[in-house]
Design an enzyme around this catalytic site. Structure first.
Site, PDB file in Angstrom:
ATOM      1  CD  GLU A   1      10.324  39.428  59.637  1.00  0.00           C
ATOM      2  OE1 GLU A   1      10.239  39.767  58.454  1.00  0.00           O
ATOM      3  OE2 GLU A   1      10.907  40.134  60.500  1.00  0.00           O
TER       4      GLU A   1
ATOM      5  CE  LYS B   1      19.819  42.343  56.802  1.00  0.00           C
ATOM      6  NZ  LYS B   1      19.470  42.853  55.443  1.00  0.00           N
TER       7      LYS B   1
ATOM      8  CG  HIS C   1      15.436  41.831  58.729  1.00  0.00           C
ATOM      9  ND1 HIS C   1      14.774  42.128  57.569  1.00  0.00           N
ATOM     10  CD2 HIS C   1      14.516  41.258  59.550  1.00  0.00           C
ATOM     11  CE1 HIS C   1      13.511  41.735  57.675  1.00  0.00           C
ATOM     12  NE2 HIS C   1      13.327  41.199  58.867  1.00  0.00           N
TER      13      HIS C   1
ATOM     14  CG  ASN D   1      20.607  46.237  54.697  1.00  0.00           C
ATOM     15  OD1 ASN D   1      20.794  45.115  55.156  1.00  0.00           O
ATOM     16  ND2 ASN D   1      19.424  46.652  54.290  1.00  0.00           N
TER      17      ASN D   1
ATOM     18  CE1 TYR E   1      15.288  39.279  54.472  1.00  0.00           C
ATOM     19  CE2 TYR E   1      17.119  37.748  54.674  1.00  0.00           C
ATOM     20  CZ  TYR E   1      16.530  38.964  54.969  1.00  0.00           C
ATOM     21  OH  TYR E   1      17.180  39.876  55.775  1.00  0.00           O
TER      22      TYR E   1
HETATM   23  P1  CMP Z   1      16.060  43.367  54.648  1.00  0.00           P
HETATM   24  O1  CMP Z   1      15.259  44.317  55.453  1.00  0.00           O
HETATM   25  O2  CMP Z   1      16.829  42.341  55.394  1.00  0.00           O
HETATM   26  O3  CMP Z   1      15.079  42.628  53.613  1.00  0.00           O
HETATM   27  C1  CMP Z   1      15.522  42.143  52.362  1.00  0.00           C
HETATM   28  C2  CMP Z   1      16.894  42.610  51.997  1.00  0.00           C
HETATM   29  O4  CMP Z   1      17.207  42.541  50.633  1.00  0.00           O
HETATM   30  C3  CMP Z   1      17.043  44.065  52.346  1.00  0.00           C
HETATM   31  O5  CMP Z   1      17.093  44.202  53.749  1.00  0.00           O
HETATM   32  C4  CMP Z   1      18.303  44.431  51.568  1.00  0.00           C
HETATM   33  O6  CMP Z   1      19.492  44.183  52.312  1.00  0.00           O
HETATM   34  C5  CMP Z   1      18.283  43.457  50.384  1.00  0.00           C
HETATM   35  N1  CMP Z   1      18.070  44.146  49.115  1.00  0.00           N
HETATM   36  C6  CMP Z   1      18.928  44.165  48.090  1.00  0.00           C
HETATM   37  N2  CMP Z   1      18.437  44.890  47.067  1.00  0.00           N
HETATM   38  C7  CMP Z   1      17.232  45.356  47.460  1.00  0.00           C
HETATM   39  C8  CMP Z   1      16.224  46.179  46.851  1.00  0.00           C
HETATM   40  N3  CMP Z   1      16.364  46.668  45.622  1.00  0.00           N
HETATM   41  N4  CMP Z   1      15.113  46.464  47.577  1.00  0.00           N
HETATM   42  C9  CMP Z   1      14.951  45.958  48.820  1.00  0.00           C
HETATM   43  N5  CMP Z   1      15.853  45.174  49.430  1.00  0.00           N
HETATM   44  C10 CMP Z   1      16.999  44.885  48.774  1.00  0.00           C
END
Ligand code: CMP
Length: 142
Positions: free
Chosen positions: A127, A10, A116, A113, A50
């Site tokens: 995906e 990311k 992904h 974070n 998403y």
């Molecule tokens: P990712 O696996 O990329 O999928 C969706 C993203 O939304 C997740 O990682 C997080 O970075 C972001 N996100 C933010 N808040 C939440 C939450 N409460 N639960 C899950 N994903 C979240």
């Protein structure tokens, strides 16, 4: 079983110059890169990727973050690739990620974070197809 999974580095982690460090973790675990590209997602691309989260309260922030800089999109192949990649990433929330995982080492918040990964074989297929054509996937021959 031999599986493929979709991995994204990311914008936060690309900005911290961690592409090689993250790829090293995948390679050390026996996952092989079968397709990769750098992209700067448009709002439409991020919203489409998403789409399953579009009713969630964090959707706007997620799309804003994912379009804030370039990402690396990678298809990985290996035995048990989906779960193996999830284990390397650690929990979605870095505060809950086990020591030694990518998110424990490189992420600060659940919103930013670092990486992904597909959560299941079915979503991996969808995906990977979102970002790569069949011709762009390069199965290993040696
Ligand atoms: P990712 O696996 O990329 O999928 C969706 C993203 O939304 C997740 O990682 C997080 O970075 C972001 N996100 C933010 N808040 C939440 C939450 N409460 N639960 C899950 N994903 C979240």
């Amino acid at each position: 079983a031999l599986e493929r999974t979709l991995s994204m580095i990311k914008p936060d982690a690309v900005g911290k110059n961690l592409i090689g460090a993250i790829y090293s973790r995948f390679e050390s675990a026996g996952l092989r890169i079968v397709a990769a590209k750098m992209m700067h997602l448009s709002k439409e691309q991020a919203e489409g990727f998403y789409a399953e989260h579009k009713e969630r309260p964090f959707f706007g922030a997620l799309v804003g973050f994912m379009t804030s800089g370039p990402i690396m999109v990678t298809a990985l192949e290996g035995e048990n690739a989906v779960l193996k990649h999830r284990e390397i990433m650690g929990a979605t929330n870095p505060a809950e990620a086990l020591a030694g995982t990518l998110r424990a080492d490189y992420a600060e918040t659940i919103d930013e974070n670092a990486v992904h990964g597909s959560d299941a074989v079915e979503s991996a297929g969808r995906e990977i197809a979102y970002f790569f054509s069949d011709e762009e996937l390069c199965p290993r021959t040696r």
